[in-house]
Design an enzyme around this catalytic site. Structure first.
Site, PDB file in Angstrom:
ATOM      1  N   HIS A 165       3.416  -6.111 -14.704  1.00 53.69           N
ATOM      2  CA  HIS A 165       4.838  -6.278 -14.581  1.00 53.69           C
ATOM      3  C   HIS A 165       5.373  -7.164 -15.359  1.00 53.69           C
ATOM      4  O   HIS A 165       6.714  -6.678 -15.914  1.00 53.69           O
ATOM      5  CB  HIS A 165       5.056  -6.665 -13.203  1.00 53.69           C
TER       6      HIS A 165
ATOM      7  N   ARG B  57       0.660  -1.266   0.072  1.00 58.25           N
ATOM      8  CA  ARG B  57      -0.011  -0.099   0.027  1.00 58.25           C
ATOM      9  C   ARG B  57       0.815   1.298   0.032  1.00 58.25           C
ATOM     10  O   ARG B  57       0.459   2.339  -0.461  1.00 58.25           O
ATOM     11  CB  ARG B  57      -0.825  -0.027   1.212  1.00 58.25           C
TER      12      ARG B  57
ATOM     13  N   ASN C 280       4.131   2.398  -3.706  1.00 59.87           N
ATOM     14  CA  ASN C 280       3.647   3.291  -4.665  1.00 59.87           C
ATOM     15  C   ASN C 280       2.247   3.625  -4.591  1.00 59.87           C
ATOM     16  O   ASN C 280       1.586   3.189  -5.099  1.00 59.87           O
ATOM     17  CB  ASN C 280       3.942   2.577  -6.012  1.00 59.87           C
TER      18      ASN C 280
END
Length: 522
Positions: A432, A390, A393
């Site tokens: 990602h 959390r 970023n």
């Protein structure tokens, strides 16, 4: 006889002396009434309260001196801070809302750690010069690898301009056309479906296929690929937020007879595309001044982080993994390489955090007078991976929370919280992995496994109930190991792809890592 006059009437009564009075026995004392009991209780409470007040007064007298000193010190510091702000405003240098790292750098002890990193960078430069002088007899720093990684920048520039032009014009005009016809149309559902399909098709081709084509067709080097792919994802997230925030507003606000529908301002959307946030709003908190000296220092820090990462790769990674690429894959080789890559992997993670989340975002926020600088929180103090995810970023987390987690709960009527959280992890892991696959040019699902498998397990097991400092040590240990795994496996696969090209283009050859079977002999 005694007389008692009342008005004009006269009444006679006998005197006590005139007739004998009968003696009565002594009566027992009457019991206390309810009112008397209450009076005694109130008196006891009053006595106890008086004693409490006396003890409190004595305690206040004892601590009055230290409290007064503390209050005077606080007021003095507040006055000094206010005076600095006033002087800064007068000089055109108003202090903006700071991030956590900026506040930490005000502490001399923390700033010393920053100086230690600079000293380590100087040590890398000196060691590189010394090695080059010993091996080649010259004192020249070469950055051939850095220039190669950022090669073909003109291609990157015009590809970015094309994506930006579409993102600026496409979603805005599509929303304007749909919003202008929505309330006057008799077929609102059909109109919405057609507009959504048209926008999705344009997004797919311009922000989906086009960047991939540019990366693959022009064979861009890794850093140039990172620029295009990351900007592709940023434009997708920005345009989605713009449409997602404005569609409900247009649908729920029917204009009055003869009035045009209220559409978002073009200037607000243009500002949103550059400001460091992924959540669209008509307006944001703004600072009245730009600190250009701060902007210059931040870009210099980004350049320093870039050279820092370059020296880490050149001095700590490339020599080791280049020599290991001629050895067959084994458990011993993997374990040794893993622990060798742990330190450089963690350094690269810290450099990426400082260069992008702190310097890059703060520089653009300063140039755009963007006052909300909450790009990250104190993730380094996390005692659970749930809190780390959390706070690492906040910019991306907010987007995933509002448009992933909350929208999933809204669609499922708040019945599948775990599934909503799991879906966010899967999406994040897939994105990602997509970034690393496109930028490195090969498929090796290290990032996906770390996010979608290990990350999910850690998120549910190492949750917010873990408050002991021991869990912070465990979190940092896991981060070190995770970064070592990434650097180790990606570097091994990079050199395996160079030394052992794929014999074919079948599906299994594309998805099977070459480092598992490659044994290069010089």
């Amino acid at each position: 006889m005694a007389t008692l006059r009342t008005g004009n009437n006269v009444r006679h009564r006998s005197n006590s002396k005139d007739r004998p009075v009968k003696a009565s026995p002594p009566s027992e004392p009457e019991p206390q009434t309810h009112g008397a009991v209450e009076a005694e209780l109130e008196a006891d409470d009053l006595i106890q309260w008086k004693r409490h007040i006396e003890v409190k007064a004595e305690l206040l007298e004892q601590i009055q001196g230290p409290l007064q000193d503390l209050l005077d010190k606080t007021i003095a510091e507040s006055v000094q801070s206010y005076s600095r702000c006033i002087r800064g405003a007068a000089d055109g240098d108003l202090v903006a809302k700071s991030t956590a790292t900026s506040e930490l750098f005000e502490i001399n002890h923390i700033r010393t750690i920053y100086h230690m990193f600079i000293a380590a960078l100087l040590l890398f430069i000196i060691s590189t010069l010394a090695v080059d002088y010993i091996d080649q007899g010259r004192l020249v720093l070469e950055f051939d690898l850095l220039f190669w990684a950022f090669g073909k920048l003109p291609t990157v520039l015009w590809a970015w301009l094309f994506m930006f032009s579409y993102t600026l014009a496409g979603p805005y005009h599509m929303l304007g056309i749909w919003g202008g016809c929505y309330h006057s149309s008799r077929f609102k559902g059909v109109l919405t479906a057609v507009a959504g399909l048209a926008l999705a098709t344009a997004q797919t081709y311009v922000l989906g296929v086009f960047p991939i084509y540019m990366v693959v067709h022009h064979q861009l080097p890794p850093a140039s690929r990172f620029i295009i792919i990351l900007e592709q994802i940023r434009f997708v997230m920005k345009s989605y937020s713009f449409v997602r925030e404005n569609v409900p507003v247009i649908m729920n606000n029917k204009p009055k007879q003869g009035e045009a529908p209220r559409l978002p301002a073009f200037s607000s959307y243009l500002y949103f595309l550059f400001c460091p946030t992924l959540i669209y709003r008509e307006s944001y908190p703004r600072n009245p001044y730009i600190r250009w000296n701060y902007v210059g220092v931040t870009f210099l820090q980004i350049l320093g982080c870039l050279f820092y990462a370059y020296f880490i790769l050149v001095r700590l990674c490339i020599p080791v993994f280049m020599n290991e690429s001629n050895q067959p894959f084994s458990t011993r080789t993997l374990v040794l390489a893993l622990f060798h890559a742990t330190l450089p992997g963690m350094l690269i993670l810290l450099l990426a955090f400082f260069a992008f989340l702190h310097c890059w975002l703060n520089a653009f926020a300063e140039m755009l007078c963007f006052a909300d600088r909450m790009f990250y929180k104190d993730w380094w103090n996390s005692t659970s991976f749930a809190n780390y995810y959390r706070t690492w970023n906040v910019v991306v987390h907010d987007w995933l929370y509002y448009y992933g987690y909350r929208d999933f709960l809204w669609l499922s009527r708040r019945r599948f919280r775990s599934a909503a959280m799991l879906s966010v992890f899967i999406v994040s892991a897939a994105v990602h992995e997509y970034v690393f696959t496109m930028c490195f040019g090969f498929f090796y699902p290290v990032m996906f496994c770390l996010f979608a498998v290990i990350g999910v397990v850690f998120n549910f097991t190492l949750n917010d109930k873990r408050k002991s400092p021991v869990w912070n040590i465990i979190m940092w240990t896991c981060l070190f190991i995770g970064q070592g795994i990434q650097v180790c496996l990606y570097c091994q696969e990079w050199y395996a792809q160079i030394h052992c090209p794929r014999p074919g283009r079948s599906f299994w050859e594309l998805v099977t890592p070459r480092s598992w079977s490659c044994s290069y002999q010089r």
